[in-house]
Motif scaffolding. Structure first.
Motif, PDB file in Angstrom:
ATOM      1  N   ILE A   1       0.827  -1.204   0.000  1.00 21.65           N
ATOM      2  CA  ILE A   1       0.000   0.000   0.000  1.00 21.65           C
ATOM      3  C   ILE A   1       0.861   1.254   0.000  1.00 21.65           C
ATOM      4  CG2 ILE A   1      -1.687   1.328   1.335  1.00 21.65           C
ATOM      5  CD1 ILE A   1      -2.858  -1.358   2.273  1.00 21.65           C
ATOM      6  N   ILE A   2       1.909   1.258   0.824  1.00 17.69           N
ATOM      7  CA  ILE A   2       2.792   2.425   0.911  1.00 17.69           C
ATOM      8  C   ILE A   2       3.519   2.643  -0.410  1.00 17.69           C
ATOM      9  CG2 ILE A   2       4.868   3.337   2.014  1.00 17.69           C
ATOM     10  CD1 ILE A   2       3.928   1.924   4.597  1.00 17.69           C
ATOM     11  N   VAL A   3       4.088   1.577  -0.975  1.00 13.79           N
ATOM     12  CA  VAL A   3       4.831   1.699  -2.234  1.00 13.79           C
ATOM     13  C   VAL A   3       3.919   2.173  -3.353  1.00 13.79           C
ATOM     14  CG1 VAL A   3       6.014   0.367  -4.032  1.00 13.79           C
ATOM     15  CG2 VAL A   3       6.613   0.021  -1.626  1.00 13.79           C
ATOM     16  N   CYS A   4       2.727   1.603  -3.436  1.00 11.79           N
ATOM     17  CA  CYS A   4       1.798   2.002  -4.499  1.00 11.79           C
ATOM     18  C   CYS A   4       1.358   3.449  -4.365  1.00 11.79           C
ATOM     19  CB  CYS A   4       0.581   1.072  -4.493  1.00 11.79           C
ATOM     20  SG  CYS A   4       0.904  -0.567  -5.187  1.00 11.79           S
ATOM     21  N   ARG A   5       1.174   3.907  -3.136  1.00  9.66           N
ATOM     22  CA  ARG A   5       0.793   5.311  -2.939  1.00  9.66           C
ATOM     23  C   ARG A   5       1.926   6.238  -3.357  1.00  9.66           C
ATOM     24  NH1 ARG A   5      -2.344   5.170   2.956  1.00  9.66           N
ATOM     25  NH2 ARG A   5      -4.267   4.190   2.186  1.00  9.66           N
ATOM     26  N   ILE A   6       3.153   5.913  -2.950  1.00 10.41           N
ATOM     27  CA  ILE A   6       4.301   6.754  -3.283  1.00 10.41           C
ATOM     28  C   ILE A   6       4.547   6.795  -4.786  1.00 10.41           C
ATOM     29  CG2 ILE A   6       6.819   6.936  -3.070  1.00 10.41           C
ATOM     30  CD1 ILE A   6       6.536   5.885  -0.208  1.00 10.41           C
TER      31      ILE A   6
ATOM     32  N   GLY B   1       2.319   6.263  -7.134  1.00  6.13           N
ATOM     33  CA  GLY B   1       1.136   6.658  -7.890  1.00  6.13           C
ATOM     34  C   GLY B   1       0.431   5.525  -8.598  1.00  6.13           C
ATOM     35  N   LEU B   2       0.407   4.352  -7.964  1.00  5.31           N
ATOM     36  CA  LEU B   2      -0.208   3.180  -8.587  1.00  5.31           C
ATOM     37  C   LEU B   2      -1.587   2.855  -8.036  1.00  5.31           C
ATOM     38  CD1 LEU B   2       2.941   0.859  -8.700  1.00  5.31           C
ATOM     39  CD2 LEU B   2       2.025   2.326 -10.515  1.00  5.31           C
ATOM     40  N   GLY B   3      -2.097   3.689  -7.172  1.00  4.53           N
ATOM     41  CA  GLY B   3      -3.410   3.418  -6.600  1.00  4.53           C
ATOM     42  C   GLY B   3      -3.327   2.433  -5.444  1.00  4.53           C
ATOM     43  N   ASP B   4      -4.471   1.954  -5.034  1.00 12.98           N
ATOM     44  CA  ASP B   4      -4.557   1.034  -3.904  1.00 12.98           C
ATOM     45  C   ASP B   4      -4.573  -0.404  -4.422  1.00 12.98           C
ATOM     46  OD1 ASP B   4      -5.257  -0.484  -1.646  1.00 12.98           O
ATOM     47  OD2 ASP B   4      -6.494   1.129  -0.815  1.00 12.98           O
ATOM     48  N   PRO B   5      -3.574  -1.236  -4.051  1.00 12.62           N
ATOM     49  CA  PRO B   5      -3.533  -2.615  -4.559  1.00 12.62           C
ATOM     50  C   PRO B   5      -4.701  -3.468  -4.085  1.00 12.62           C
ATOM     51  CG  PRO B   5      -1.921  -2.317  -2.803  1.00 12.62           C
ATOM     52  CD  PRO B   5      -2.452  -0.949  -3.150  1.00 12.62           C
ATOM     53  N   ARG B   6      -5.402  -2.992  -3.049  1.00 13.17           N
ATOM     54  CA  ARG B   6      -6.565  -3.743  -2.561  1.00 13.17           C
ATOM     55  C   ARG B   6      -7.775  -3.545  -3.455  1.00 13.17           C
ATOM     56  NH1 ARG B   6      -6.602  -1.079   3.260  1.00 13.17           N
ATOM     57  NH2 ARG B   6      -6.302   0.686   1.830  1.00 13.17           N
ATOM     58  N   GLU B   7      -7.688  -2.552  -4.363  1.00  9.25           N
ATOM     59  CA  GLU B   7      -8.822  -2.229  -5.223  1.00  9.25           C
ATOM     60  C   GLU B   7      -8.544  -2.516  -6.696  1.00  9.25           C
ATOM     61  OE1 GLU B   7      -9.634   1.839  -4.377  1.00  9.25           O
ATOM     62  OE2 GLU B   7     -10.273   1.452  -2.304  1.00  9.25           O
ATOM     63  N   ALA B   8      -7.463  -3.255  -6.971  1.00 13.23           N
ATOM     64  CA  ALA B   8      -7.109  -3.575  -8.359  1.00 13.23           C
ATOM     65  C   ALA B   8      -6.497  -4.969  -8.411  1.00 13.23           C
ATOM     66  CB  ALA B   8      -6.126  -2.544  -8.907  1.00 13.23           C
TER      67      ALA B   8
ATOM     68  N   LEU C   1       3.089  -6.184  -8.970  1.00 14.65           N
ATOM     69  CA  LEU C   1       3.668  -6.433 -10.293  1.00 14.65           C
ATOM     70  C   LEU C   1       2.578  -6.421 -11.354  1.00 14.65           C
ATOM     71  CD1 LEU C   1       6.081  -7.295 -12.080  1.00 14.65           C
ATOM     72  CD2 LEU C   1       5.544  -9.664 -11.472  1.00 14.65           C
ATOM     73  N   ARG C   2       1.451  -7.021 -11.023  1.00 13.53           N
ATOM     74  CA  ARG C   2       0.336  -7.144 -11.971  1.00 13.53           C
ATOM     75  C   ARG C   2      -0.253  -5.788 -12.342  1.00 13.53           C
ATOM     76  NH1 ARG C   2      -2.678  -9.946  -8.871  1.00 13.53           N
ATOM     77  NH2 ARG C   2      -2.029 -11.987  -9.631  1.00 13.53           N
ATOM     78  N   ILE C   3      -0.408  -4.914 -11.363  1.00 13.36           N
ATOM     79  CA  ILE C   3      -1.107  -3.649 -11.600  1.00 13.36           C
ATOM     80  C   ILE C   3      -0.172  -2.491 -11.906  1.00 13.36           C
ATOM     81  CG2 ILE C   3      -2.979  -4.386 -10.064  1.00 13.36           C
ATOM     82  CD1 ILE C   3      -1.940  -2.389  -7.978  1.00 13.36           C
ATOM     83  N   GLY C   4       1.142  -2.725 -11.787  1.00 16.29           N
ATOM     84  CA  GLY C   4       2.092  -1.616 -11.825  1.00 16.29           C
ATOM     85  C   GLY C   4       2.463  -1.086 -13.185  1.00 16.29           C
ATOM     86  N   GLY C   5       2.113  -1.812 -14.263  1.00 13.06           N
ATOM     87  CA  GLY C   5       2.481  -1.345 -15.589  1.00 13.06           C
ATOM     88  C   GLY C   5       3.990  -1.240 -15.735  1.00 13.06           C
ATOM     89  N   GLU C   6       4.470  -0.108 -16.278  1.00 13.92           N
ATOM     90  CA  GLU C   6       5.903   0.093 -16.480  1.00 13.92           C
ATOM     91  C   GLU C   6       6.667   0.144 -15.160  1.00 13.92           C
ATOM     92  OE1 GLU C   6       6.434   3.563 -18.841  1.00 13.92           O
ATOM     93  OE2 GLU C   6       5.562   2.688 -20.656  1.00 13.92           O
ATOM     94  N   LYS C   7       6.005   0.567 -14.100  1.00 15.92           N
ATOM     95  CA  LYS C   7       6.656   0.655 -12.792  1.00 15.92           C
ATOM     96  C   LYS C   7       6.531  -0.641 -11.999  1.00 15.92           C
ATOM     97  CE  LYS C   7       5.454   5.575 -12.334  1.00 15.92           C
ATOM     98  NZ  LYS C   7       4.693   6.555 -11.499  1.00 15.92           N
ATOM     99  N   GLY C   8       5.866  -1.635 -12.587  1.00 18.93           N
ATOM    100  CA  GLY C   8       5.507  -2.832 -11.845  1.00 18.93           C
ATOM    101  C   GLY C   8       6.670  -3.585 -11.241  1.00 18.93           C
TER     102      GLY C   8
ATOM    103  N   ARG D   1       9.781  -2.650 -10.561  1.00 16.70           N
ATOM    104  CA  ARG D   1      10.457  -1.907  -9.494  1.00 16.70           C
ATOM    105  C   ARG D   1       9.601  -1.856  -8.239  1.00 16.70           C
ATOM    106  NH1 ARG D   1      11.896   4.539  -9.565  1.00 16.70           N
ATOM    107  NH2 ARG D   1      13.026   4.604  -7.587  1.00 16.70           N
ATOM    108  N   ALA D   2       8.314  -1.550  -8.415  1.00 19.47           N
ATOM    109  CA  ALA D   2       7.406  -1.454  -7.268  1.00 19.47           C
ATOM    110  C   ALA D   2       7.275  -2.801  -6.563  1.00 19.47           C
ATOM    111  CB  ALA D   2       6.036  -0.964  -7.732  1.00 19.47           C
ATOM    112  N   ALA D   3       7.193  -3.877  -7.345  1.00 16.92           N
ATOM    113  CA  ALA D   3       7.065  -5.208  -6.755  1.00 16.92           C
ATOM    114  C   ALA D   3       8.330  -5.593  -6.009  1.00 16.92           C
ATOM    115  CB  ALA D   3       6.763  -6.235  -7.843  1.00 16.92           C
ATOM    116  N   GLY D   4       9.492  -5.237  -6.569  1.00 17.11           N
ATOM    117  CA  GLY D   4      10.757  -5.539  -5.901  1.00 17.11           C
ATOM    118  C   GLY D   4      10.878  -4.840  -4.558  1.00 17.11           C
ATOM    119  N   ILE D   5      10.475  -3.563  -4.527  1.00 17.66           N
ATOM    120  CA  ILE D   5      10.522  -2.810  -3.270  1.00 17.66           C
ATOM    121  C   ILE D   5       9.533  -3.392  -2.266  1.00 17.66           C
ATOM    122  CG2 ILE D   5      10.149  -0.557  -2.200  1.00 17.66           C
ATOM    123  CD1 ILE D   5      10.964   0.693  -4.913  1.00 17.66           C
ATOM    124  N   THR D   6       8.359  -3.748  -2.745  1.00 15.74           N
ATOM    125  CA  THR D   6       7.340  -4.359  -1.880  1.00 15.74           C
ATOM    126  C   THR D   6       7.836  -5.668  -1.298  1.00 15.74           C
ATOM    127  OG1 THR D   6       5.534  -3.351  -3.154  1.00 15.74           O
ATOM    128  CG2 THR D   6       4.984  -5.261  -1.795  1.00 15.74           C
TER     129      THR D   6
END
Length: 200
Positions: free
Chosen positions: A22-27, A29-36, A47-54, A56-61
């Protein structure tokens, strides 16, 4: 010492309750992972919802969720707690991730935090758990199946590498909880419908 252990137990649960996804997605700009996607606040859904940032965002998560298990257990080791107390600190962090007080007790499925706990409880056993997860995930491309098999083998690895029964039994308890959290995935696996992209 009991007071310090109690404080560490609470701190481990609270740290586990912090949702990396949730924190990574908010920072980012990927929205709330609980709603996608699958709705699960975990690295695979990020990773699934992150698109081009997926990636990196998944790795940090993934790193954040693992550290939630690693840090309090290593601290328990450093403070010289007996093996039972060490694993109980790990269980507290794991429960925090599954049932976070900061997010209405609706958390993730616990795979990364579980692996983090294993790495900190006993590095070589944890490394085997992580290697099992990666090997099966790469080979079968089914994230949930790799997590289930790796967690099921975790108590076995601990038994043969340490012989510490408190670690074995409480790891088995975490494994059962992890299976419960993956019950929808298990249903899809039985029906042959589970894929890497669909498995949270």
């Amino acid at each position: 010492m009991e007071v310090i252990f109690g404080l560490l137990l609470v701190a481990a649960y609270l740290l586990g309750s912090v949702s990396s996804a949730i924190i990574v997605c908010r920072i980012m700009g990927l929205g709330d992972p609980r709603e996608a996607g699958s709705g699960n606040p975990g690295a695979t859904n990020v990773l699934r919802i992150g698109g081009e940032k997926g990636k990196r965002a998944a790795g940090i998560t993934l790193a954040g969720d693992m550290l939630k298990g690693v840090v309090p257990v290593l601290l328990a080791h450093a403070l010289g707690f007996e093996p039972l107390w060490v694993i109980l600190v790990g269980v507290a962090a794991f429960l925090g991730h599954l049932y976070p007080v900061f997010f209405q007790f609706k958390g993730g499925k616990g795979v990364a935090t579980f692996i983090g706990v294993m790495l900190a409880v006993h590095f070589w056993a944890g490394l085997l758990v992580a290697a099992t997860w990666l090997f099966i995930a790469k080979g079968l491309k089914i994230s949930s199946l790799s997590a289930l098999i790796a967690s099921l083998l975790a108590p076995v690895y601990l038994y043969f590498l340490t012989g510490e029964l408190s670690w074995v039994w409480l790891t088995l308890a975490m494994t059962l909880l992890l299976f419960w959290r993956h019950r929808s995935n298990i249903g899809r696996l039985v029906r042959g419908e589970e894929t890497f992209k669909r498995s949270p």
